[in-house]
Design an enzyme around this catalytic site. Sequence first.
Site, PDB file in Angstrom:
ATOM      1  N   HIS A 173      -7.041  -5.809   2.433  1.00  0.00           N
ATOM      2  CA  HIS A 173      -5.728  -5.075   3.122  1.00  0.00           C
ATOM      3  C   HIS A 173      -5.318  -6.337   4.222  1.00  0.00           C
ATOM      4  CE1 HIS A 173      -6.739  -0.703   2.195  1.00  0.00           C
ATOM      5  NE2 HIS A 173      -8.141  -1.353   2.167  1.00  0.00           N
ATOM      6  N   HIS A 224     -10.331  -5.148  -3.020  1.00  0.00           N
ATOM      7  CA  HIS A 224      -8.779  -5.457  -2.398  1.00  0.00           C
ATOM      8  C   HIS A 224      -9.137  -5.888  -0.972  1.00  0.00           C
ATOM      9  CE1 HIS A 224     -10.058  -1.169  -2.340  1.00  0.00           C
ATOM     10  NE2 HIS A 224      -9.360  -0.998  -1.185  1.00  0.00           N
ATOM     11  N   GLY A 246     -15.472   2.847   3.930  1.00  0.00           N
ATOM     12  CA  GLY A 246     -14.149   3.602   3.693  1.00  0.00           C
ATOM     13  C   GLY A 246     -13.595   3.243   2.570  1.00  0.00           C
ATOM     14  N   ASN A 264     -13.057  -2.822   2.863  1.00  0.00           N
ATOM     15  CA  ASN A 264     -13.740  -1.854   2.829  1.00  0.00           C
ATOM     16  C   ASN A 264     -14.801  -1.865   1.732  1.00  0.00           C
ATOM     17  OD1 ASN A 264     -12.409  -0.733   5.322  1.00  0.00           O
ATOM     18  ND2 ASN A 264     -10.770   0.227   3.703  1.00  0.00           N
ATOM     19  N   ASP A 277       0.858  -1.012  -0.011  1.00  0.00           N
ATOM     20  CA  ASP A 277      -0.110   0.124  -0.080  1.00  0.00           C
ATOM     21  C   ASP A 277       1.067   1.327  -0.031  1.00  0.00           C
ATOM     22  OD1 ASP A 277      -3.566   0.640   1.102  1.00  0.00           O
ATOM     23  OD2 ASP A 277      -1.932   2.133   1.186  1.00  0.00           O
ATOM     24  N   ILE A 278       0.501   2.176  -0.776  1.00  0.00           N
ATOM     25  CA  ILE A 278       1.232   3.429  -0.888  1.00  0.00           C
ATOM     26  C   ILE A 278       1.261   4.325   0.243  1.00  0.00           C
ATOM     27  CG2 ILE A 278      -0.605   5.215  -1.789  1.00  0.00           C
ATOM     28  CD1 ILE A 278       1.645   5.659  -4.066  1.00  0.00           C
TER      29      ILE A 278
HETATM   30  P1  AMP Z   1      -9.807   1.535   0.398  1.00  0.00           P
HETATM   31  O1  AMP Z   1      -9.972   2.778   1.163  1.00  0.00           O
HETATM   32  O2  AMP Z   1      -9.998   0.315   1.027  1.00  0.00           O
HETATM   33  O3  AMP Z   1     -10.308   1.472  -1.024  1.00  0.00           O
HETATM   34  O4  AMP Z   1      -8.220   1.302   0.162  1.00  0.00           O
HETATM   35  C1  AMP Z   1      -7.445   1.878  -0.928  1.00  0.00           C
HETATM   36  C2  AMP Z   1      -6.021   1.495  -0.584  1.00  0.00           C
HETATM   37  O5  AMP Z   1      -5.272   1.959  -1.856  1.00  0.00           O
HETATM   38  C3  AMP Z   1      -5.527   2.790   0.273  1.00  0.00           C
HETATM   39  O6  AMP Z   1      -4.908   2.109   1.476  1.00  0.00           O
HETATM   40  C4  AMP Z   1      -4.451   3.681  -0.523  1.00  0.00           C
HETATM   41  O7  AMP Z   1      -3.487   3.943   0.487  1.00  0.00           O
HETATM   42  C5  AMP Z   1      -4.131   2.489  -1.377  1.00  0.00           C
HETATM   43  N1  AMP Z   1      -3.546   3.004  -2.726  1.00  0.00           N
HETATM   44  C6  AMP Z   1      -3.972   4.212  -3.380  1.00  0.00           C
HETATM   45  N2  AMP Z   1      -3.301   4.386  -4.363  1.00  0.00           N
HETATM   46  C7  AMP Z   1      -2.289   3.340  -4.328  1.00  0.00           C
HETATM   47  C8  AMP Z   1      -1.117   3.031  -5.465  1.00  0.00           C
HETATM   48  N3  AMP Z   1      -0.912   3.785  -6.410  1.00  0.00           N
HETATM   49  N4  AMP Z   1      -0.300   2.099  -4.916  1.00  0.00           N
HETATM   50  C9  AMP Z   1      -0.605   1.341  -3.745  1.00  0.00           C
HETATM   51  N5  AMP Z   1      -1.683   1.610  -3.120  1.00  0.00           N
HETATM   52  C10 AMP Z   1      -2.296   2.654  -3.199  1.00  0.00           C
END
Ligand code: AMP
Length: 114
Positions: free
Chosen positions: A102, A100, A93, A87, A28-29
């Site tokens: 987490h 995905h 959220g 989520n 995760d970024i």
């Molecule tokens: P959610 O809020 O459950 O939809 O999680 C989306 C996740 O994607 C968040 O934890 C972000 O930090 C992560 N995210 C967004 N852009 C990227 C990216 N380019 N590479 C890796 N993770 C990302």
Amino acid sequence: MTLFEKIIARDIPADIVFEDDKALAFKDISPQAPTHILVIPKKPIPRVGEAEPEDEAILGHLLLTAQKVASDLGFNSSDKGFRLVINNGKHGGEAVPHLHVHLLSGRQMQWPPG
Ligand code: AMP
């Protein structure tokens, strides 16, 4: 095309830790724990709330992939452990409309989550 589809297609870079024919796992970024990995299906299922009965094997594969990644990183033991989070929708959220899981680990998790 969603952000995660672009990561699958290698149009956007990601720190990929696992890949097979059905799933991809990458860091995760914006990590919320010392280890924070996203496990996604290659099939663009928007969210668990829109999964179909035909997706049963993919949904199971995501959990087993998360288990494998957690094991490979040394977290799959009773004295360590990990948390899996999905989520779904606004109140859940969800920010990226591509299913995905987490995988969070490396610190003590709290309950209830915020
Ligand atoms: P959610 O809020 O459950 O939809 O999680 C989306 C996740 O994607 C968040 O934890 C972000 O930090 C992560 N995210 C967004 N852009 C990227 C990216 N380019 N590479 C890796 N993770 C990302």
